[in-house]
Scaffold this active site. Sequence first.
Site, PDB file in Angstrom:
ATOM      1  N   PRO A  14       0.800  -1.224   0.000  1.00 19.29           N
ATOM      2  CA  PRO A  14       0.000   0.000   0.000  1.00 19.29           C
ATOM      3  C   PRO A  14       0.836   1.280   0.000  1.00 19.29           C
ATOM      4  O   PRO A  14       0.364   2.338  -0.419  1.00 19.29           O
ATOM      5  CB  PRO A  14      -0.812  -0.100   1.297  1.00 19.29           C
ATOM      6  CG  PRO A  14      -0.011  -0.999   2.180  1.00 19.29           C
ATOM      7  CD  PRO A  14       0.638  -1.991   1.250  1.00 19.29           C
ATOM      8  N   GLY A  15       2.066   1.168   0.445  1.00 25.13           N
ATOM      9  CA  GLY A  15       2.910   2.359   0.516  1.00 25.13           C
ATOM     10  C   GLY A  15       3.498   2.769  -0.824  1.00 25.13           C
ATOM     11  O   GLY A  15       4.036   3.868  -0.955  1.00 25.13           O
ATOM     12  N   TYR A  16       3.409   1.884  -1.813  1.00 23.12           N
ATOM     13  CA  TYR A  16       4.148   2.149  -3.051  1.00 23.12           C
ATOM     14  C   TYR A  16       3.332   2.058  -4.324  1.00 23.12           C
ATOM     15  O   TYR A  16       3.874   2.182  -5.406  1.00 23.12           O
ATOM     16  CB  TYR A  16       5.369   1.213  -3.132  1.00 23.12           C
ATOM     17  CG  TYR A  16       6.293   1.439  -1.963  1.00 23.12           C
ATOM     18  CD1 TYR A  16       7.181   2.509  -1.969  1.00 23.12           C
ATOM     19  CD2 TYR A  16       6.217   0.639  -0.828  1.00 23.12           C
ATOM     20  CE1 TYR A  16       7.983   2.763  -0.867  1.00 23.12           C
ATOM     21  CE2 TYR A  16       7.015   0.888   0.282  1.00 23.12           C
ATOM     22  CZ  TYR A  16       7.901   1.944   0.249  1.00 23.12           C
ATOM     23  OH  TYR A  16       8.692   2.205   1.334  1.00 23.12           O
ATOM     24  N   GLU A  57      11.069  -9.630   2.447  1.00 24.75           N
ATOM     25  CA  GLU A  57      10.272  -8.861   1.486  1.00 24.75           C
ATOM     26  C   GLU A  57      11.120  -8.518   0.252  1.00 24.75           C
ATOM     27  O   GLU A  57      10.622  -8.538  -0.875  1.00 24.75           O
ATOM     28  CB  GLU A  57       9.743  -7.596   2.152  1.00 24.75           C
ATOM     29  CG  GLU A  57       8.709  -6.851   1.335  1.00 24.75           C
ATOM     30  CD  GLU A  57       8.075  -5.717   2.122  1.00 24.75           C
ATOM     31  OE1 GLU A  57       6.966  -5.921   2.660  1.00 24.75           O
ATOM     32  OE2 GLU A  57       8.685  -4.640   2.211  1.00 24.75           O
TER      33      GLU A  57
HETATM   34  C1  2GW Z   1      10.648  -9.854  15.942  1.00 24.63           C
HETATM   35  C2  2GW Z   1      11.616  -8.871  15.907  1.00 24.63           C
HETATM   36  C3  2GW Z   1      11.497  -7.777  15.085  1.00 24.63           C
HETATM   37  C4  2GW Z   1      10.362  -7.702  14.271  1.00 24.63           C
HETATM   38  C5  2GW Z   1       9.374  -8.690  14.311  1.00 24.63           C
HETATM   39  C6  2GW Z   1       9.502  -9.770  15.143  1.00 24.63           C
HETATM   40  C7  2GW Z   1       8.470 -10.807  15.186  1.00 24.63           C
HETATM   41  C8  2GW Z   1       7.758 -11.168  14.035  1.00 24.63           C
HETATM   42  C9  2GW Z   1       8.155 -11.465  16.406  1.00 24.63           C
HETATM   43  O1  2GW Z   1       8.726 -11.208  17.500  1.00 24.63           O
HETATM   44  N1  2GW Z   1       7.166 -12.422  16.411  1.00 24.63           N
HETATM   45  C10 2GW Z   1       6.505 -12.773  15.277  1.00 24.63           C
HETATM   46  O2  2GW Z   1       5.608 -13.642  15.322  1.00 24.63           O
HETATM   47  N2  2GW Z   1       6.812 -12.168  14.077  1.00 24.63           N
HETATM   48  C11 2GW Z   1       6.093 -12.630  12.848  1.00 24.63           C
HETATM   49  O3  2GW Z   1       6.673 -12.065  11.702  1.00 24.63           O
HETATM   50  C12 2GW Z   1       4.634 -12.169  12.846  1.00 24.63           C
HETATM   51  O4  2GW Z   1       3.838 -13.105  12.125  1.00 24.63           O
HETATM   52  C13 2GW Z   1       4.706 -10.870  12.093  1.00 24.63           C
HETATM   53  O5  2GW Z   1       3.450 -10.452  11.562  1.00 24.63           O
HETATM   54  C14 2GW Z   1       5.732 -11.213  11.027  1.00 24.63           C
HETATM   55  C15 2GW Z   1       6.442  -9.996  10.414  1.00 24.63           C
HETATM   56  O6  2GW Z   1       6.887  -9.105  11.436  1.00 24.63           O
HETATM   57  P1  2GW Z   1       6.190  -7.670  11.582  1.00 24.63           P
HETATM   58  O7  2GW Z   1       4.728  -7.853  11.340  1.00 24.63           O
HETATM   59  O8  2GW Z   1       6.600  -7.052  12.863  1.00 24.63           O
HETATM   60  O9  2GW Z   1       6.867  -6.887  10.427  1.00 24.63           O
HETATM   61  P2  2GW Z   1       6.223  -5.697   9.521  1.00 24.63           P
HETATM   62  O10 2GW Z   1       4.786  -5.513   9.820  1.00 24.63           O
HETATM   63  O11 2GW Z   1       7.113  -4.525   9.603  1.00 24.63           O
HETATM   64  O12 2GW Z   1       6.346  -6.418   8.160  1.00 24.63           O
HETATM   65  C16 2GW Z   1       6.845  -6.289   6.861  1.00 24.63           C
HETATM   66  O13 2GW Z   1       8.250  -6.362   6.717  1.00 24.63           O
HETATM   67  C17 2GW Z   1       8.869  -7.584   7.175  1.00 24.63           C
HETATM   68  C18 2GW Z   1      10.317  -7.506   6.806  1.00 24.63           C
HETATM   69  O14 2GW Z   1      10.941  -6.503   7.534  1.00 24.63           O
HETATM   70  C19 2GW Z   1       8.234  -8.823   6.562  1.00 24.63           C
HETATM   71  O15 2GW Z   1       8.537  -8.913   5.182  1.00 24.63           O
HETATM   72  C20 2GW Z   1       6.748  -8.772   6.750  1.00 24.63           C
HETATM   73  O16 2GW Z   1       6.136  -9.891   6.122  1.00 24.63           O
HETATM   74  C21 2GW Z   1       6.212  -7.482   6.155  1.00 24.63           C
HETATM   75  O17 2GW Z   1       4.811  -7.424   6.330  1.00 24.63           O
END
Ligand code: 2GW
Length: 297
Positions: free
Chosen positions: A178-180, A247
């Site tokens: 959605p950001g891009y 990603e």
């Molecule tokens: C642990 C340390 C730092 C960041 C996240 C986590 C973490 C992620 C966690 O402690 N526990 C966990 O279950 N997760 C899983 O990974 C969870 O399903 C989460 O929705 C997913 C992705 O982490 P999230 O949602 O915090 O990252 P976003 O929302 O910034 O996601 C985007 O960018 C990511 C790459 O940096 C991924 O590509 C992700 O799929 C993107 O939506």
Amino acid sequence: SLFLCLVLNQDTTQSGRTLFCSSRRTDVVSVTPWLAPIVWEGTFDPVLVDNIYKPMNLTIATTVFAIGKYVRFLQDFLDTAEKHFMVGFNMRYYVFTDRPHDVPSVNLTRGRHLSVIQVPGSNRWQEISARRMEIIQTTIERQIRREADYIFCLDVDSKFHARWGPESLGRLVAVIHPGYYEQTRDRFPYERRPASTAYIPMDEGDYYYGGAMIGGFVEDVYTLTKVCQTRFEEDAGNSIEAAWQEESHLNRYLLYNKPSKVLSPEYLWQDFKAKTKEVKVIRFSGVIKNYADVRPN
Ligand code: 2GW
Ligand code: MN
């Protein structure tokens, strides 16, 4: 849909040529340069689509990771999925967590199942991210391959708000971030260092796809996770972490393995972002999270 044509498209009524009104949308592009549909509200007939896919008796797998404090997102994720996500289809949720006792009990409708699979916890995103790909692969090998036709791999920090149905099914399905979607490709945050296996040159790239959703036939998603994980690890061996971790690898993979269907940002919005005029309905969105609360460090 003929009804819509008659109501909305005078020219069609006059000429009787329904060929010219397959989409009610003229404000968005609804097909990629390789002729894959880009799914926006108004480009498909939900009743027609349901009538095509429901008799196939398909089973849909959904994988979701809830490691550490992220278990708190499961309740809303699952409750809203039951209301809006592939309603009327056989569904198998695979919840991967290190805290199985914190998985909420959710009332599932008929034909829908949830299994909790215990996985190791971790404080490091790099580890969670790489392991996510690996766990999806091994679970496909062990069971999903036999248990489902299509698979969706989703971020847990999200909610469904409106219909997400079989219009989203295809061999390999990705969603526009959605950001891009309003940006030109030189603005896409692809990995730009040639030393990374996720590298995309400035003059290449179709869309910037979001990592929070990947879907398709089980075998196609299996190959994708396998390739992305191998590259992720190859980078790690060279002490490189791609700009946006998996990603970035996903975007690189999809550049050379084009998705057969592309979902519009209706299927991946972000709660902090105001709705734009092209987005008639938000179907799924990432919730606003307090990083200090949910992230390990
Ligand atoms: C642990 C340390 C730092 C960041 C996240 C986590 C973490 C992620 C966690 O402690 N526990 C966990 O279950 N997760 C899983 O990974 C969870 O399903 C989460 O929705 C997913 C992705 O982490 P999230 O949602 O915090 O990252 P976003 O929302 O910034 O996601 C985007 O960018 C990511 C790459 O940096 C991924 O590509 C992700 O799929 C993107 O939506
Ligand atoms: Mn997320």
